[in-house]
Design a protein around this motif. Structure first.
Motif, short mmCIF file in Angstrom:
data_model
loop_
_atom_site.label_atom_id
_atom_site.label_comp_id
_atom_site.label_asym_id
_atom_site.label_seq_id
_atom_site.Cartn_x
_atom_site.Cartn_y
_atom_site.Cartn_z
N PRO A 87 -0.51 7.24 -1.66
CA PRO A 87 -0.91 7.85 -2.93
C PRO A 87 -0.09 9.10 -3.23
CG PRO A 87 -2.81 7.42 -1.51
CD PRO A 87 -1.61 7.18 -0.69
N ALA B 158 0.85 -1.18 0.00
CA ALA B 158 0.00 0.00 0.00
C ALA B 158 0.88 1.23 0.00
CB ALA B 158 -0.90 -0.01 1.22
N VAL C 267 -5.83 9.89 13.93
CA VAL C 267 -5.51 10.43 12.62
C VAL C 267 -6.03 11.86 12.50
CG1 VAL C 267 -7.59 9.65 11.45
CG2 VAL C 267 -5.46 9.78 10.18
N VAL D 119 1.77 11.51 3.87
CA VAL D 119 1.47 10.82 5.12
C VAL D 119 2.60 11.06 6.11
CG1 VAL D 119 0.88 8.62 6.17
CG2 VAL D 119 0.25 9.06 3.80
N VAL E 240 -6.71 14.62 9.29
CA VAL E 240 -6.73 14.70 7.83
C VAL E 240 -6.95 16.14 7.36
CG1 VAL E 240 -7.75 13.78 5.73
CG2 VAL E 240 -7.76 12.39 7.80
N LEU E 241 -6.03 16.64 6.53
CA LEU E 241 -6.21 17.94 5.90
C LEU E 241 -6.50 17.72 4.42
CD1 LEU E 241 -3.19 20.01 7.31
CD2 LEU E 241 -5.32 19.37 8.44
N ARG F 89 -4.15 16.02 -0.23
CA ARG F 89 -4.43 15.63 1.15
C ARG F 89 -3.15 15.53 1.97
NH1 ARG F 89 -7.21 11.52 -1.44
NH2 ARG F 89 -9.41 12.02 -1.64
N LEU G 195 -2.09 13.66 5.61
CA LEU G 195 -2.60 12.77 6.64
C LEU G 195 -1.58 12.62 7.76
CD1 LEU G 195 -4.67 10.11 5.09
CD2 LEU G 195 -3.75 9.66 7.33
N ARG H 170 -0.63 10.68 11.02
CA ARG H 170 -0.98 9.48 11.79
C ARG H 170 -0.32 9.58 13.15
NH1 ARG H 170 -2.79 4.14 10.28
NH2 ARG H 170 -4.53 4.96 9.12
N HIS H 171 -1.10 9.30 14.17
CA HIS H 171 -0.50 9.33 15.50
C HIS H 171 0.32 8.07 15.72
CE1 HIS H 171 0.10 10.30 19.64
NE2 HIS H 171 -0.36 9.13 20.01
N LEU H 172 1.62 8.24 15.83
CA LEU H 172 2.51 7.11 16.07
C LEU H 172 3.62 7.65 16.95
CD1 LEU H 172 3.05 4.18 15.36
CD2 LEU H 172 4.19 4.90 13.30
N ALA I 244 8.46 2.34 9.53
CA ALA I 244 7.42 2.67 8.56
C ALA I 244 7.97 3.59 7.46
CB ALA I 244 6.24 3.33 9.26
N ASP J 260 5.75 3.24 3.99
CA ASP J 260 4.34 3.35 4.37
C ASP J 260 3.98 4.75 4.84
OD1 ASP J 260 3.10 0.87 3.84
OD2 ASP J 260 4.28 -0.03 5.44
#
Lengths: 362, 552
Positions: free
Chosen positions: B39, B36, B239, B44, B241-242, B257, B259, B261-263, B272, B277
């Protein structure tokens, strides 16, 4: 219904019915006793958490306003939150709201605590359920086989598995398995519950992603969800397997030395039948408690696993809230964990009744 | 599950469950994983954003929120991130300052709109200022310091017509100071129509005399702005998202977009990032950074931020209040070792309180580890055998590591340092109550102007225990009337060069005699995959813009 005095001659029938209300009374008393226990447990749980939360040397206003707010703003907020009231008064206010189902708003997320928990708990529940399934479906047979072939290779393996499970920190094993299965072998997906590409195509209404994806037939997403949950759940499953297989082994060893096993052998029953239908049948009773407790401990949310795998679950939620003195959220979370323990205890009690005929007669 | 279930059904259920489990395991482990890749039009980022508690610019004062708000809202003027001594037009096209330096008149860009489609007018600007002052939340003081109150705000910040906004301050402040403050998140312009629609009526009380919440309840989790992006979704600790705002009045964002991610884990972020990713990893620890530097698919962006790390000596402690002891302690920090290991890649050594890159910053670094000199100073202070003192330490890196390093170097001069570990809020509560001996922590600027730090490190208007202004000098009970006055005078200096000189002087005085031992200035680091282009971090947390970023 007015009782008809003309039915007086039938007192004999009435006398025979007499024990019936008393049995209902006994059952009612059992239920009532149970409810009182539950209520006391909840009250105690809330009181202890509440008072510890207030005794901790952290200014809760700091969590809301940050370090820079002026003294006036701080004072006003303290007043608005009722933090100037005596502790028992504050607790009373909290209790009254809690009974009405209002657990307040989380400072950190600004959502009502109940809403937050409804969001994070399903994530933990999916992980814990899968973990316990793996742990018990593999752990029980492993434990049985280890007990039967005591000292054999399988027994040694179970011991080593148990030793690793007891002594290796999950944090380390988690990172190591990420490096191996995610970074090197690409068998599983990266931390989180779902891939970014699906973020827009999948909008679940409940927190139970797996269930919802399966229910609506979104198989690609279900596959992706499994790719994400596989590693953390196998890991948690491994730790519960270590525990369950060891306990099973112990229970089975006790059962196998009982006289009824000798009798069964003397009757000429096959060894397999003796092990799986006679010994395990009896070992199952304490085993239910072991599995239930291990499930409950996973449902509390494994903080370390959740933080390594970016899993938005209950453990992470409570730890985060604790670190930020977000007491409403901590209290709400504690209540959920309490409910889980009470619920699981009740469930294992019921299972006892199914598995152990003696408890039914009592 | 209420009553006893027939045994057969249990067995069948167990069988079913085991089949399902087996199937799922073979599904995930057997089949090779479908890749994955992120995009192309989506960026991200892995980022720890658990500090976000509200998305209302009038209320928010958290670091992570600042970055998001900076991308989704607009201010009248914005900081030039290439030259932070000047501000650029944003919603305002131009502005004038009256001769008495009290009145600022802004002309708005014509025909511009919010993401909602509503036009941006001077009314919206006036409303944004009004609600910030009247709600009086954490960041309100950034505007209130210009003499604004709930009573006078509608007069001091008002729309002359739809395209002209007038702002009146109470003293002839340096224009650079006023304009810098207007770039802060609290001065962001919200959509008056949209916010008012969602405002909730409240009963006026002693805490708030107004009958409305000014839409605060709604705006905490919703969006009413006009930035290059719109805030589409925020799930706490999960998460963010804008999405590109296609009606943005400036240059449109290149990505569709973004994105977040809370990590939290550095190691997880690194894995990652290496696997592709995620595109950007934001919370990397020195060890992981070093490893990533060797990876040719990864590039690293770093930027000095307006946050300085320091430890401070409570002057309520009679030993620490001795000037010679304060000086001795400054010679007992092994700054070179700390710089080479503990803060490598995430900080630069800095001993003065204004961060590099800001007006008035200087780079004097006179103190290095010198045990003999420290011993002499301690003997002169009447403490040849040293003393015992405690330090409250937040249990996070690199702070704990630095505290341990200081503990060792202190010991060389006979000072026994007892470290009291604690959680962040706990340590801060104690610090704010002035119950510490030594505190170690950081100070981030509230807005991009030297006054933000000067006002806290070198100003203490009232040293009483119940003072209303609890500056850092107050927290360490450092009573400094002369410096307090000098700090205030710098604010009214309209000549920017002279203003900078005053700050340099203030810093040197604090460096020589103050209870603060400045250690380093924070560097923010983002590691990104090389197909990401023009990824930049700004000098402040609200200037980490992603609208110029794109992917190849």
């Amino acid at each position: 219904m007015t009782p008809a005095p003309s039915l007086a001659p039938e007192t004999g029938a009435g006398a025979r019915q007499a024990p019936a209300p008393s049995r209902a009374f006994v059952r009612g008393r059992v239920v009532l006793g149970f409810l009182v226990t539950v209520a006391t447990t909840y009250l105690g749980l809330l009181a202890v958490t509440f008072f510890i939360g207030r005794v901790v040397p952290v200014d809760p206003v700091l969590a809301i306003l940050g370090d820079r707010a002026s003294t006036e703003v701080v004072e006003r907020t303290r007043e608005a939150l009722g933090l100037n009231l005596p502790l028992h008064h504050q607790f009373w206010i909290y209790l009254k709201q809690a009974v009405r189902g209002d657990f307040g708003t989380s400072v950190l997320t600004t959502h009502p605590v109940l809403e937050d928990i409804a969001r994070v708990f399903p994530a933990t529940m999916e992980l814990a359920t899968l973990g316990t399934l793996i742990g018990s479906l593999l752990g029980v047979p492993l434990g049985v086989l280890a007990a039967v072939r005591r000292g054999g290779i399988l027994d040694q393996i179970v011991r080593v598995v148990g030793l690793i499970g007891y002594s290796v920190p999950i944090f380390w094993l988690g990172l190591l398995s990420l490096v191996l299965f995610y970074a090197q072998l690409h068998w599983v997906s990266y931390p989180g519950r779902l891939d970014v590409v699906h973020e827009y195509t999948f909008s679940p209404t409940t927190g139970f992603y797996l269930f919802e994806a399966a229910w609506t037939g979104q198989w690609t997403i279900l596959g992706d969800l499994f790719a994400h949950i596989a590693l953390p759940s196998v890991l948690l499953g491994y730790f519960s397997l270590a525990y369950i297989s060891r306990m099973t082994r112990g229970f089975m060893l006790t059962e196998m030395s009982q006289e009824y096993i000798v009798t069964a052998r003397a009757k000429g029953l096959s060894e397999a039948r003796i092990i799986w239908f006679h010994a395990l049948r009896n070992a199952a009773v304490p085993l239910v408690t072991v599995i239930a407790l291990s499930y409950a401990s996973l449902l509390e949310g494994s903080v370390l696993t959740e933080s390594i795998f970016g899993w938005p679950g209950l453990g992470l939620y409570i730890t985060n809230s604790l670190g930020n003195a977000d007491m409403n959220a901590v209290l709400g979370g504690t209540l959920v964990i309490g409910s889980v323990f009470i619920g699981i205890n009740l469930l294992s009690d019921l299972l006892y009744r199914v598995l152990d005929p003696r408890t039914k007669r009592r | 599950m209420t009553m006893s279930i027939p045994r057969l059904r249990i067995r069948r259920a167990l069988l079913g469950a085991s089949l399902a489990l087996g199937l799922s395991l073979s599904l995930t482990l057997g089949a090779p994983r479908v890749y994955a890749e992120t995009p192309k039009d989506t960026l991200v980022l892995a980022w720890a954003f658990d500090d976000i508690i509200t998305m209302d610019p009038g209320e928010s004062f958290e670091i992570s929120t600042a970055e998001i708000l900076g991308n989704v809202y607009s201010t009248l003027v914005r900081l030039n991130i290439d030259d932070t001594s000047e501000v650029l037009p944003s919603i305002a096209e131009s502005w004038t300052v009256s001769d008495d330096a009290l009145t600022y008149t802004f002309t708005l860009k014509p025909g511009i709109t919010f993401a909602s489609g509503n036009p941006i007018t001077a009314e919206d600007v006036a409303f944004s200022f009004e609600r910030a002052i009247k709600m009086d939340k954490g960041p309100a003081f950034i505007l209130a310091q210009f003499g604004l109150t709930g009573e006078n705000i509608t007069e001091k910040a008002k729309a002359l017509d739809a395209g002209t906004f007038q702002f009146t301050v109470d003293k002839p402040y340096a224009p650079s100071f006023v304009l810098n403050c207007l770039t802060a998140t609290v001065a962001m312009v919200v959509d008056k129509k949209l916010v008012t629609e969602h405002a909730e009526a409240v009963t006026p009380s002693a805490e708030s005399p107004y009958d409305t919440d000014f839409g605060n309840g709604w705006l905490k989790t919703h969006y009413a702005g006009s930035g290059p992006f719109i805030l589409r979704d925020w799930r706490a600790n999960e998460v963010l998202v804008l999405e590109r705002n296609d009606t943005y009045f400036g240059e449109k964002a290149k990505l569709a977009r973004v994105l977040y991610r809370h990590l939290k884990e550095s190691a997880g972020q690194r894995l990652a990032l290496e696997a592709g990713d995620i595109d950007v990893a934001r919370n990397l620890e020195p060890g992981d950074l070093v490893a990533l530097e060797a990876n040719k698919d990864i590039a690293i962006e770093s930027q000095s931020k307006g946050t300085v790390y320091y430890f401070s000596l409570n002057q309520k402690n009679p030993i620490l209040a001795k000037p010679k002891v304060r000086e001795a302690i400054k010679y007992l920090v092994d700054d070179k070792a700390i710089g080479a290991t503990l803060i490598k890649g995430i900080g630069t050594l800095h001993q003065t309180y204004i961060p590099a890159g800001m007006l008035g910053a200087i780079d004097d670094r006179p103190y290095h580890l010198d045990v003999d000199k420290a011993k002499t100073l301690l003997a002169e202070a009447g403490l040849p055998d040293g003393f015992t003192v405690t330090m409250d330490v937040r249990t996070i890196q690199p702070v704990t590591g630095i505290a341990e390093s200081i503990q060792q170097t202190f010991a060389q001069a006979g000072i026994t340092l007892e470290i009291i570990p604690g959680d962040g809020k706990q340590v801060l509560t104690k610090y704010r109550a002035r119950n510490h001996d030594i505190y170690i922590g950081q100070w981030g600027t509230d807005y991009w102007d030297p006054n933000s730090n000067a006002e806290t490190f070198s100003s203490n208007p009232d040293n009483a225990d119940d003072a209303s202004s609890k500056t850092l000098a107050w927290r360490n009970a450092w009573d400094i009337p002369a410096l307090t006055e000098e700090t205030a005078s710098a604010l009214l200096e309209r000549d920017t060069a002279k203003r900078a000189a005053t700050y340099a002087d203030l810093q040197r005085k604090v460096l020589a005699d103050g209870p603060f031992v400045l250690l380093y200035q924070q560097t923010e680091v983002g590691a990104y995959r090389i197909n990401v282009k023009d990824y930049r971090l700004g000098p402040s947390f609200d200037t980490n813009y992603v609208d110029k970023t794109f992917k190849e």
